[in-house]
Design an enzyme around this catalytic site. Sequence first.
Site, PDB file in Angstrom:
ATOM      1  N   HIS A 195      16.636  70.027 142.445  1.00  0.00           N
ATOM      2  CA  HIS A 195      17.877  69.287 142.217  1.00  0.00           C
ATOM      3  C   HIS A 195      18.400  68.807 143.572  1.00  0.00           C
ATOM      4  O   HIS A 195      18.511  69.597 144.523  1.00  0.00           O
ATOM      5  CB  HIS A 195      18.890  70.205 141.527  1.00  0.00           C
ATOM      6  CG  HIS A 195      20.248  69.618 141.439  1.00  0.00           C
ATOM      7  ND1 HIS A 195      20.467  68.317 141.048  1.00  0.00           N
ATOM      8  CD2 HIS A 195      21.480  70.146 141.696  1.00  0.00           C
ATOM      9  CE1 HIS A 195      21.767  68.068 141.068  1.00  0.00           C
ATOM     10  NE2 HIS A 195      22.400  69.158 141.459  1.00  0.00           N
ATOM     11  N   CYS A 225      24.102  70.197 136.044  1.00  0.00           N
ATOM     12  CA  CYS A 225      23.000  69.702 136.884  1.00  0.00           C
ATOM     13  C   CYS A 225      21.643  70.284 136.489  1.00  0.00           C
ATOM     14  O   CYS A 225      20.610  69.766 136.887  1.00  0.00           O
ATOM     15  CB  CYS A 225      23.292  69.969 138.349  1.00  0.00           C
ATOM     16  SG  CYS A 225      24.811  69.195 138.902  1.00  0.00           S
ATOM     17  N   ASN A 282      24.104  63.388 144.884  1.00  0.00           N
ATOM     18  CA  ASN A 282      23.827  64.345 143.801  1.00  0.00           C
ATOM     19  C   ASN A 282      24.108  63.664 142.462  1.00  0.00           C
ATOM     20  O   ASN A 282      25.257  63.407 142.126  1.00  0.00           O
ATOM     21  CB  ASN A 282      24.728  65.575 144.002  1.00  0.00           C
ATOM     22  CG  ASN A 282      24.581  66.601 142.905  1.00  0.00           C
ATOM     23  OD1 ASN A 282      24.002  66.333 141.850  1.00  0.00           O
ATOM     24  ND2 ASN A 282      25.125  67.792 143.130  1.00  0.00           N
TER      25      ASN A 282
HETATM   26  N1  COA Z   1      34.458  65.288 155.922  1.00  0.00           N
HETATM   27  C1  COA Z   1      34.920  65.922 157.025  1.00  0.00           C
HETATM   28  N2  COA Z   1      35.262  67.217 157.015  1.00  0.00           N
HETATM   29  C2  COA Z   1      35.151  67.894 155.855  1.00  0.00           C
HETATM   30  C3  COA Z   1      34.679  67.284 154.671  1.00  0.00           C
HETATM   31  C4  COA Z   1      34.337  65.926 154.740  1.00  0.00           C
HETATM   32  N3  COA Z   1      33.877  65.244 153.684  1.00  0.00           N
HETATM   33  N4  COA Z   1      34.682  68.208 153.683  1.00  0.00           N
HETATM   34  C5  COA Z   1      35.117  69.354 154.214  1.00  0.00           C
HETATM   35  N5  COA Z   1      35.404  69.167 155.524  1.00  0.00           N
HETATM   36  C6  COA Z   1      35.904  70.142 156.483  1.00  0.00           C
HETATM   37  C7  COA Z   1      36.615  71.289 155.831  1.00  0.00           C
HETATM   38  O1  COA Z   1      37.965  70.982 155.607  1.00  0.00           O
HETATM   39  C8  COA Z   1      36.432  72.393 156.861  1.00  0.00           C
HETATM   40  O2  COA Z   1      37.368  72.207 157.889  1.00  0.00           O
HETATM   41  P1  COA Z   1      38.088  73.483 158.551  1.00  0.00           P
HETATM   42  O3  COA Z   1      36.981  74.265 159.191  1.00  0.00           O
HETATM   43  O4  COA Z   1      39.036  72.860 159.489  1.00  0.00           O
HETATM   44  O5  COA Z   1      38.725  74.213 157.399  1.00  0.00           O
HETATM   45  C9  COA Z   1      35.061  72.094 157.474  1.00  0.00           C
HETATM   46  O6  COA Z   1      34.790  70.714 157.163  1.00  0.00           O
HETATM   47  C10 COA Z   1      33.965  72.964 156.907  1.00  0.00           C
HETATM   48  O7  COA Z   1      34.100  72.976 155.488  1.00  0.00           O
HETATM   49  P2  COA Z   1      33.084  73.741 154.561  1.00  0.00           P
HETATM   50  O8  COA Z   1      33.548  73.660 153.156  1.00  0.00           O
HETATM   51  O9  COA Z   1      32.785  75.082 155.153  1.00  0.00           O
HETATM   52  O10 COA Z   1      31.788  72.826 154.756  1.00  0.00           O
HETATM   53  P3  COA Z   1      30.332  73.122 154.286  1.00  0.00           P
HETATM   54  O11 COA Z   1      29.440  73.113 155.444  1.00  0.00           O
HETATM   55  O12 COA Z   1      30.283  74.297 153.345  1.00  0.00           O
HETATM   56  O13 COA Z   1      30.020  71.813 153.454  1.00  0.00           O
HETATM   57  C11 COA Z   1      29.821  71.096 151.163  1.00  0.00           C
HETATM   58  C12 COA Z   1      30.772  71.518 152.292  1.00  0.00           C
HETATM   59  C13 COA Z   1      30.632  70.774 149.935  1.00  0.00           C
HETATM   60  C14 COA Z   1      29.058  69.863 151.642  1.00  0.00           C
HETATM   61  C15 COA Z   1      28.816  72.260 150.912  1.00  0.00           C
HETATM   62  O14 COA Z   1      29.522  73.479 150.741  1.00  0.00           O
HETATM   63  C16 COA Z   1      27.973  72.028 149.697  1.00  0.00           C
HETATM   64  O15 COA Z   1      27.184  71.087 149.650  1.00  0.00           O
HETATM   65  N6  COA Z   1      28.064  72.912 148.683  1.00  0.00           N
HETATM   66  C17 COA Z   1      27.332  72.772 147.476  1.00  0.00           C
HETATM   67  C18 COA Z   1      28.041  71.824 146.566  1.00  0.00           C
HETATM   68  C19 COA Z   1      27.170  71.358 145.436  1.00  0.00           C
HETATM   69  O16 COA Z   1      25.993  71.181 145.592  1.00  0.00           O
HETATM   70  N7  COA Z   1      27.794  71.133 144.286  1.00  0.00           N
HETATM   71  C20 COA Z   1      27.142  70.660 143.124  1.00  0.00           C
HETATM   72  C21 COA Z   1      26.340  71.716 142.493  1.00  0.00           C
HETATM   73  S1  COA Z   1      25.242  71.066 141.363  1.00  0.00           S
END
Ligand code: COA
Length: 322
Positions: free
Chosen positions: A248, A111, A278
Amino acid sequence: MSIRILGTGSALPSRAVTNEEIAELVETSDEWIRERTGIAGRHVSTGETVASLAAGACDMALRNARKSADEVELLLVATCSPEDVAPCAACQVQKEIGAGNAVAFDLNAACAGFLFALHTAWAYVESGIYRNALVAGSEVLSKLVDWKDRGTCILFGDGAGAVFVEKCEEGGILGFVQHSDGKKGGVLTGVGRPLDNHWFHLNPDGNYLNMDGREIFSFAVRQIPKTIEEALEKAGIALGDVDLFLLHQANRRIIEGISKRLGVDMARFPMNLERMGNTSSASIPLLLDELNRKGELRSGMRLVLSGFGAGLTCGACVLEWK
Ligand code: COA
């Protein structure tokens, strides 16, 4: 001496996919995706490739810069999702747009790829090897994503953005920094795949993009403010003198976290992730092109471009708009 951006362009697959459509594939909802990421939709390839999207974006950037393809001396495509190992996407673009006099090659920094490619172009021009460059970021990440994994498939989109840059004596890019940390490579991994997303035809199974979302989230929120401050120091520009921060487009909450750490109002962080998701190395040039076309970039404006991604990699660039 430096380089300035003379023209911008972009290209998106025709198929737009809503959060509701994704909720038919995995257990999620439009509300969850919007709340946790800020994303409402994205474009997904049903046949468009990294090379075809990059060629569309490059063609548009050249027209915007009022340059012809045979004037291009260096053609760089940043991508982590090319269809072919050889020929590289940049050579395919060269053939497609008729940039016969250019030297063309690809660059992969995930990215952060567009920023690394822009820095490469800057280094070539500054050293006097070439006078100009066409720099694209292009991705079809939909084929690397597991459409059964709600943790990743909700995030990514396909598309390409490009800029034409040329040597300038004043303004242009004022400062640049890049960082890589291979020790953290396991945080986001993927293997090459053929064009095979759900909307093209269903992928059986196999190796897909794998991600520790929380780790990346905190890496970005911690590291990007420092990287931006470092680039500003190199450029000799104060934080308060920056008009816009083009980050980004990974997650609205990441951008909010960065704006808070920097103490800069969110109004100075334009976004298009709501419609694009993204798009990896394409996200910054896609946003730049959108703002340019809307007439929101004025001569003398100071911009910070900054991105992060797999590797882990990150970078920031400070520039004065033409
Ligand atoms: N829909 C519904 N629930 C979801 C879900 C979805 N698409 N994805 C995850 N969950 C659930 C999880 O299972 C978890 O449930 P639990 O509490 O029962 O275990 C809960 O939601 C929280 O998950 P978590 O991973 O803590 O969520 P988050 O707030 O960290 O959001 C991302 C997840 C992936 C959106 C976030 O971490 C993120 O954007 N990270 C950066 C990723 C990124 O930018 N990657 C590319 C880099 S260039």
